[in-house]
Motif scaffolding. Structure first.
Motif, PDB file in Angstrom:
ATOM      1  N   LYS A 123      -4.409  -2.213  25.009  1.00 40.84           N
ATOM      2  CA  LYS A 123      -3.002  -2.587  24.823  1.00 40.84           C
ATOM      3  C   LYS A 123      -2.687  -3.732  25.767  1.00 40.84           C
ATOM      4  CE  LYS A 123       1.643  -0.480  24.546  1.00 40.84           C
ATOM      5  NZ  LYS A 123       1.830  -0.658  23.102  1.00 40.84           N
ATOM      6  N   GLN A 124      -1.904  -4.670  25.279  1.00 41.17           N
ATOM      7  CA  GLN A 124      -1.512  -5.810  26.114  1.00 41.17           C
ATOM      8  C   GLN A 124      -0.110  -6.257  25.731  1.00 41.17           C
ATOM      9  OE1 GLN A 124      -3.270 -10.073  25.909  1.00 41.17           O
ATOM     10  NE2 GLN A 124      -4.400  -9.106  27.604  1.00 41.17           N
ATOM     11  N   GLU A 125       0.717  -6.482  26.746  1.00 46.69           N
ATOM     12  CA  GLU A 125       2.072  -6.971  26.523  1.00 46.69           C
ATOM     13  C   GLU A 125       2.340  -8.132  27.474  1.00 46.69           C
ATOM     14  OE1 GLU A 125       5.166  -4.074  26.538  1.00 46.69           O
ATOM     15  OE2 GLU A 125       4.070  -2.659  25.249  1.00 46.69           O
ATOM     16  N   MET A 149       3.302   1.380  29.540  1.00 46.89           N
ATOM     17  CA  MET A 149       2.200   1.106  28.623  1.00 46.89           C
ATOM     18  C   MET A 149       1.100   2.158  28.735  1.00 46.89           C
ATOM     19  SD  MET A 149       1.902  -3.037  29.093  1.00 46.89           S
ATOM     20  CE  MET A 149       0.313  -3.102  28.266  1.00 46.89           C
ATOM     21  N   SER A 152       2.107   5.296  26.965  1.00 47.82           N
ATOM     22  CA  SER A 152       2.008   5.060  25.523  1.00 47.82           C
ATOM     23  C   SER A 152       0.570   5.178  25.039  1.00 47.82           C
ATOM     24  CB  SER A 152       2.582   3.684  25.180  1.00 47.82           C
ATOM     25  OG  SER A 152       2.382   3.370  23.824  1.00 47.82           O
ATOM     26  N   VAL A 153      -0.361   4.601  25.797  1.00 50.28           N
ATOM     27  CA  VAL A 153      -1.778   4.676  25.414  1.00 50.28           C
ATOM     28  C   VAL A 153      -2.280   6.116  25.479  1.00 50.28           C
ATOM     29  CG1 VAL A 153      -4.113   4.053  26.167  1.00 50.28           C
ATOM     30  CG2 VAL A 153      -2.349   2.300  26.016  1.00 50.28           C
ATOM     31  N   SER A 160      -5.850   4.778  20.298  1.00 43.90           N
ATOM     32  CA  SER A 160      -5.907   3.607  21.168  1.00 43.90           C
ATOM     33  C   SER A 160      -7.343   3.182  21.417  1.00 43.90           C
ATOM     34  CB  SER A 160      -5.214   3.910  22.501  1.00 43.90           C
ATOM     35  OG  SER A 160      -3.834   4.181  22.334  1.00 43.90           O
TER      36      SER A 160
END
Length: 322
Positions: A123-125, A149, A152-153, A160
């Motif tokens: 994941k990346q934001e 994050m 969430s993962v 994921s």
């Protein structure tokens, strides 16, 4: 002490079974996981066990065995405060500020053995870097983002993991640890913007340093110079060289010339912490009185050259949220 996260489909922590009350730690983990609730023996609402466990370890031997087990299962997750592959390494936030990046972010990735920050991205934001923010301020923002994050993962860990993607081969940059030599200002080489970015990047960890009359001075409070100050005849009416110091009485700051302009100083540390006014009254003004014929350049700040051994010593500060 380290904290690692892995998938765990085993029994309730602590040997939990029928009639056994779950521990407060397990209930806290279950709440984070967001799983449906069940009733415990006292009628309290307790969530089902999460599909992951937090392990704490201290000894080297236990750490090695735990790491082998974790990697053999589903791997180890790392919360890295940059948009990998940009700023791989232990000090990504510092280098983000130091190089004037306008965009940064957080990457949740899987660890790869023997190589840092190269594993698949789960994941990346991205977020914009607030203008003129310090590394400490940016760290606080990225910490909150990274925590959200990670949760969430973990809530959807199998999915994921299955959606992990390899890092791009383009855009790789490295963020090494900061050494003491980084804090030494090079007045002839660095612009005012570069010096101010350096201050915002490491000023709360290592004070910026310079040399004055064979004495090391730490620069504690750097500020931008107001445009109205720059019109002062003292700055425009004479030729100055980098490192030259002028006390501006109206704003009570020390003005120091750098490669392309001026920076301001509100306080410094010589033998003790001094305001700009104290430094002027106690040191600059008396020097000029004793040396009226001397050229002002003799009283300027100069680049501090640290001994090789000290310069090579790495500051043990990591901005990486690992």
């Amino acid at each position: 002490m380290r904290v690692l996260v892995r998938r765990c489909w085993g029994p309730l922590p602590g040997g939990g079974g029928a009639g056994r009350r779950p521990s407060p730690q397990w209930r806290a983990l279950a709440r984070l996981c967001g799983s449906p609730g069940v009733e415990d023996g006292r009628g309290s609402r307790v969530r089902k066990k999460p599909p992951w466990r937090v392990l704490f370890f201290g000894t080297d031997q236990f750490a090695r065995e735990a790491l082998r087990a974790l990697h053999a299962a589903s791997g180890i997750l790392n919360v890295h405060p940059s948009c990998l592959p940009r700023w791989r390494g232990p000090a990504p936030i510092i280098h983000t500020v130091l190089h004037g990046d306008t965009v940064t972010g957080v990457t949740i990735m899987q660890i790869r053995p023997k190589r840092f920050d190269v594993g698949p991205i789960l994941k990346q934001e991205t977020i914009p870097v607030p203008p003129k923010s310090t590394a400490k301020e940016l760290e606080a923002v990225l910490s909150r983002l990274g925590a959200d994050m990670l949760i969430s993962v973990l809530k959807n860990l199998p999915e994921s993991l299955s959606r992990g993607r390899q890092q791009p081969t383009e855009g790789v940059t490295h963020a090494p640890k900061i050494s003491a030599g980084t804090s030494c200002i090079k007045w002839e080489e660095q612009t005012s913007e570069q010096i101010l970015r350096l201050y915002r990047a490491i000023g709360n960890l290592i004070p910026l340093q310079t040399l004055w009359m064979d004495n090391t001075i730490k620069l504690l409070d750097l500020v931008e110079v107001n445009s109205s100050v720059l019109t002062d005849p003292k700055l425009t009416g004479q030729a100055v060289i980098p490192g030259s110091i002028i006390y501006h009485k109206q704003s009570q700051i020390l003005l120091v010339c750098c490669k392309d302009g001026w920076i301001g100083l509100r306080s410094v540390m010589l033998k003790k912490t001094l305001t700009a006014t104290d430094f002027y009254n106690g040191y600059l003004h008396p020097w000029h009185q004793k040396n009226p014929q001397a050229h002002p350049s003799q009283c300027r700040f100069q680049t501090l050259r640290l001994p090789t051994k000290k310069r090579g010593k790495v500051v043990a500060v990591q901005q990486c949220m690992k």
